[in-house]
Write an enzyme that holds these catalytic residues in place. Structure first.
Site, PDB file in Angstrom:
ATOM      1  N   LYS A   1     -18.275  43.435  45.810  1.00 21.30           N
ATOM      2  CA  LYS A   1     -16.991  44.088  46.125  1.00 21.30           C
ATOM      3  C   LYS A   1     -16.706  45.184  45.089  1.00 21.30           C
ATOM      4  CE  LYS A   1     -15.598  39.898  48.484  1.00 21.30           C
ATOM      5  NZ  LYS A   1     -14.542  38.997  48.913  1.00 21.30           N
TER       6      LYS A   1
ATOM      7  N   GLU B   1     -11.974  42.632  54.425  1.00 20.80           N
ATOM      8  CA  GLU B   1     -11.168  43.472  53.517  1.00 20.80           C
ATOM      9  C   GLU B   1     -11.109  44.913  54.037  1.00 20.80           C
ATOM     10  OE1 GLU B   1     -13.316  42.216  50.030  1.00 20.80           O
ATOM     11  OE2 GLU B   1     -12.392  40.244  50.272  1.00 20.80           O
TER      12      GLU B   1
ATOM     13  N   GLU C   1     -17.073  34.854  58.247  1.00 24.69           N
ATOM     14  CA  GLU C   1     -16.252  34.709  57.041  1.00 24.69           C
ATOM     15  C   GLU C   1     -14.802  34.503  57.446  1.00 24.69           C
ATOM     16  OE1 GLU C   1     -18.387  36.780  53.473  1.00 24.69           O
ATOM     17  OE2 GLU C   1     -17.059  38.216  54.415  1.00 24.69           O
TER      18      GLU C   1
HETATM   19  P1  13P Z   1     -15.655  34.715  48.077  1.00 25.96           P
HETATM   20  O1  13P Z   1     -17.040  34.098  47.901  1.00 25.96           O
HETATM   21  O2  13P Z   1     -15.105  35.244  46.799  1.00 25.96           O
HETATM   22  O3  13P Z   1     -14.744  33.789  48.797  1.00 25.96           O
HETATM   23  O4  13P Z   1     -15.851  36.015  49.009  1.00 25.96           O
HETATM   24  C1  13P Z   1     -16.553  35.911  50.202  1.00 25.96           C
HETATM   25  C2  13P Z   1     -16.763  37.258  50.764  1.00 25.96           C
HETATM   26  O5  13P Z   1     -15.834  37.931  51.152  1.00 25.96           O
HETATM   27  C3  13P Z   1     -18.138  37.763  50.794  1.00 25.96           C
HETATM   28  O6  13P Z   1     -18.247  38.933  51.528  1.00 25.96           O
END
Ligand code: 13P
Length: 262
Positions: free
Chosen positions: A11, A107, A178
C-alpha cells in the site's frame, strides 16, 4: 495441484530506502533456507506490490530470485499514454519488470471512488495487452455481510469487471476476495466462511466463462497466526497480505508456513 500465490501489498508504505532494508532482511532469510535451491520448483509464487516509486528498484533487488519472486503494481490505468496526470500505463509497468497488477482494490473503490465501469476498462486493457496478470479485488462491506448479501454482491462485481473482456475465455485471472470488514481490522474471515465464498466465486466463474489457470486468493487480516488455517481450505489458493507483509520476518513466516517449507 494449483500453484499458490503469496502476495504482499505494501500500500502507501515504504520509501526506496526502506525497501532496500526490507529486502536485505527478507532475502537473507530466503537464502538461509536449507532447501533454497529448490525454491524455483515450489508450488508457490511470491509476489510483491511496492509503491510505484520502488518498482524499478525492487526489480533490480529481486533479479536473482525472479524464478519465484514476482513484481506487481498496486494499480494501472487503461489508456496507453497521454494527458492523464498521476496515472500509470501498462507499458510503464511492464518496463519496470511488473508481471502482475492489482485492480479494483477496495481502497481504490472506496477512497478514490473507482467505479465498476473504470475497473472493467482496466481489466479489458490488461487482457488486450497480455503482459500483466490481473489481481482483481472484490469483497463486500459489513452491511452487506450482515444482510447475507455477500454472494450476490461479489457476483455483481465480477460481472462488471469482466464485462468488456471479449468472448468468454478468461485466462490466468487472479481474484482476490477481500471482505472490506476484514481489511486492517485484525478480524479475518472464519476459514470455513472464506472457503464458502471462494467456492462460490469458482462456481460463478465456471458457470459463465471458460476459465483456465484461475486462482482465488484471500485478503484481510492475514497473519502468521492464521495463515495455516486459511491455506488449509481447498478453494483458497493463496493470500494477499497488507499489514503483516510490512515486516520482512513476519511475511517470511507467512510464506514459509503457507508453502510448508521447514
Ligand atoms: P490487511 O492484511 O492489512 O488486512 O490488508 C489486506 C489487503 O487489503 C491486501 O490488499
Amino acid at each position: 495441484m494449483r500453484k499458490q500465490i503469496i502476495a504482499a501489498n505494501f500500500k502507501m508504505n515504504k520509501t526506496d530506502e526502506d525497501i532496500k532494508k526490507y529486502f536485505a532482511v527478507f532475502l537473507d532469510l530466503i537464502n538461509g533456507l536449507k532447501n533454497r535451491s529448490n525454491l524455483s520448483g515450489l508450488d508457490s509464487d511470491l509476489i510483491f506490490a511496492p509503491p510505484f516509486t520502488s518498482l524499478s528498484g525492487t526489480n533490480k533487488i529481486i533479479k536473482t530470485c525472479r524464478d519465484f519472486i514476482k513484481l506487481s503494481s498496486q494499480n494501472v490505468y487503461y489508456e496507453k499514454s497521454g494527458a492523464y496526470t498521476g496515472e500509470i500505463s501498462i507499458d510503464m509497468l511492464a518496463s519496470c519488470g511488473c508481471e502482475y497488477t492489482i485492480i479494483g482494490h477496495s481502497e481504490r473503490r472506496n477512497i478514490f471512488n473507482e467505479s465498476d465501469e473504470l475497473i472493467g476498462k482496466k481489466i479489458e486493457a490488461v487482457y488486450k495487452d497480455g503482459r500483466l496478470r490481473p489481481i482483481l479485488c472484490v469483497g463486500e462491506n459489513l452491511e452487506v455481510r450482515k444482510n447475507d448479501g455477500q454472494e450476490k454482491f461479489v457476483e455483481n462485481q465480477l460481472l462488471n469487471a469482466l464485462k468488456y473482456v471479449k468472448g468468454t475465455v478468461i485466462k490466468s485471472l487472479i481474484v482476490a476476495y477481500e471482505p472490506v470488514w476484514a481489511i486492517g481490522t485484525g478480524m479475518p474471515i472464519k476459514a470455513e466462511d472464506g472457503e464458502a465464498m471462494h467456492r462460490y466465486i469458482y462456481d460463478y466463474l465456471e458457470s459463465g466463462y471458460s476459465i483456465s489457470e484461475t486462482r482465488v486468493i484471500y485478503g484481510g487480516s492475514v497473519t502468521e497466526k492464521n495463515i495455516e488455517e486459511i491455506m488449509d481450505k481447498p478453494h483458497i489458493d493463496g493470500v494477499l497480505v497488507g499489514g503483516a507483509s510490512l515486516d520482512p520476518q513476519s511475511f517470511y513466516n507467512i510464506f514459509r508456513l503457507a508453502s510448508n517449507i521447514n
